[in-house]
Write an enzyme that holds these catalytic residues in place. Structure first.
Site, short mmCIF file in Angstrom:
data_model
loop_
_atom_site.label_atom_id
_atom_site.label_comp_id
_atom_site.label_asym_id
_atom_site.label_seq_id
_atom_site.Cartn_x
_atom_site.Cartn_y
_atom_site.Cartn_z
N ASN A 143 21.13 -6.72 30.36
CA ASN A 143 22.43 -6.05 30.54
C ASN A 143 23.04 -6.36 31.91
O ASN A 143 24.01 -5.76 32.32
CB ASN A 143 22.27 -4.53 30.37
CG ASN A 143 21.47 -3.88 31.49
OD1 ASN A 143 20.81 -4.57 32.28
ND2 ASN A 143 21.51 -2.56 31.58
N HIS A 145 21.52 -6.00 34.93
CA HIS A 145 21.06 -5.25 36.10
C HIS A 145 20.28 -6.15 37.07
O HIS A 145 19.62 -7.11 36.67
CB HIS A 145 20.27 -3.98 35.73
CG HIS A 145 18.91 -4.21 35.15
ND1 HIS A 145 18.45 -3.50 34.08
CD2 HIS A 145 17.91 -5.06 35.49
CE1 HIS A 145 17.22 -3.90 33.79
NE2 HIS A 145 16.87 -4.85 34.63
C1 F6R Z 1 12.02 -5.80 38.58
C2 F6R Z 1 13.48 -5.86 38.62
C3 F6R Z 1 14.27 -6.01 37.39
C4 F6R Z 1 13.83 -7.21 36.55
C5 F6R Z 1 14.66 -7.31 35.29
C6 F6R Z 1 14.22 -8.46 34.41
O1 F6R Z 1 11.49 -5.64 39.86
O2 F6R Z 1 14.02 -5.76 39.68
O3 F6R Z 1 15.63 -6.17 37.72
O4 F6R Z 1 13.95 -8.38 37.31
O5 F6R Z 1 14.55 -6.13 34.57
O6 F6R Z 1 12.97 -8.16 33.90
P1 F6R Z 1 12.11 -9.23 33.08
O7 F6R Z 1 11.72 -10.26 34.07
O8 F6R Z 1 10.93 -8.47 32.58
O9 F6R Z 1 13.00 -9.77 32.03
#
Ligand code: F6R
Length: 226
Positions: A143, A145
């Site tokens: 999304n 973030h």
């Molecule tokens: C984790 C963080 C989150 C992840 C994001 C993607 O420390 O800051 O913003 O980078 O949720 O997560 P994955 O890599 O599991 O797709």
């Protein structure tokens, strides 16, 4: 901004791990901003492969680096709780290195009272005092973030307690044996914290599911809170 596109995940992962290696090699007192999640598991694995010689000895000294993690869940912050980001870091990186655990920082330790928008000035001051972050790693949620700055986050946001979006809860609750145990709140570095403290920022996005978010991020002409 440099954009690198890799056909294979392994190549992207190796590229990011090499940046981490080179950063510490060129400055053993580097300050690193660390991210967690699925994206960074192979990055840390690759990095650990680079620092471990075939005889098992470390060829890179990490004892003088300082780390700041981007985020941590509220109420899952206990070191021994498997889903905590402290546990993640220890499991995937710290335990394979000679890193000084006293120099590892997580944005969660200062309050029992995790009200939404509660800020964490001690964490911010600590980053400021040390002179900023030499290399900041970021992932991105489907999304959009960054850290746990969900869509709608202000460019002036600082380290604070946030409510997680339903989209994030749906994705991340897969890591919990009982998805209902997934926390609804987290503490995250703010957008301002990341942009002001990060001297070099490397965002890694792996897989097609990140494509839409990444396109919007890359094509935005100005800061877009979404
Ligand atoms: C984790 C963080 C989150 C992840 C994001 C993607 O420390 O800051 O913003 O980078 O949720 O997560 P994955 O890599 O599991 O797709």
């Amino acid at each position: 901004m440099n954009i690198k596109y890799f056909e294979k995940k392994e190549a992207a992962v190796d590229y990011a791990a090499q940046i981490m290696y080179d950063q510490i090699k060129s400055n053993p007192k580097s300050v690193l901003g660390l991210a967690t999640g699925n994206t960074f598991e192979p990055v840390y694995y690759d990095f650990v492969g680079k620092i471990q010689g075939t005889d098992g000895r470390l060829n890179l000294n990490l004892s003088a680096i300082t780390t700041y993690n981007l985020d941590e869940y509220v109420n899952v912050a206990d070191k021994d709780q498997e889903q905590s980001y402290y546990h993640y870091m220890n499991f995937h990186l710290f335990r394979y290195t000679d890193i000084d655990l006293k120099k590892t920082n997580f944005p969660n330790h200062y309050s029992e009272d995790f009200r939404t928008e509660l800020t964490f000035p001690e964490f911010e001051n600590s980053i400021r005092k040390i002179g900023g972050i030499d290399l900041q790693f970021l992932g991105v949620g489907t999304n959009g973030h960054i850290g746990f700055n969900e869509p709608g986050s202000s460019i002036n946001s600082v380290t604070r307690c946030v409510m997680l979006s339903q989209a994030t809860i749906n994705v991340n609750s897969r890591k919990f044996a009982n998805p209902a145990d997934m926390p609804r709140k987290a503490v995250t570095m703010g957008i301002k914290t990341i942009l002001e403290s990060g001297k070099k920022i490397v965002l890694v996005a792996l897989g097609r599911e990140k494509e839409a978010a990444l396109r919007q991020l890359v094509n935005a002409k100005a800061y877009d809170p979404n």
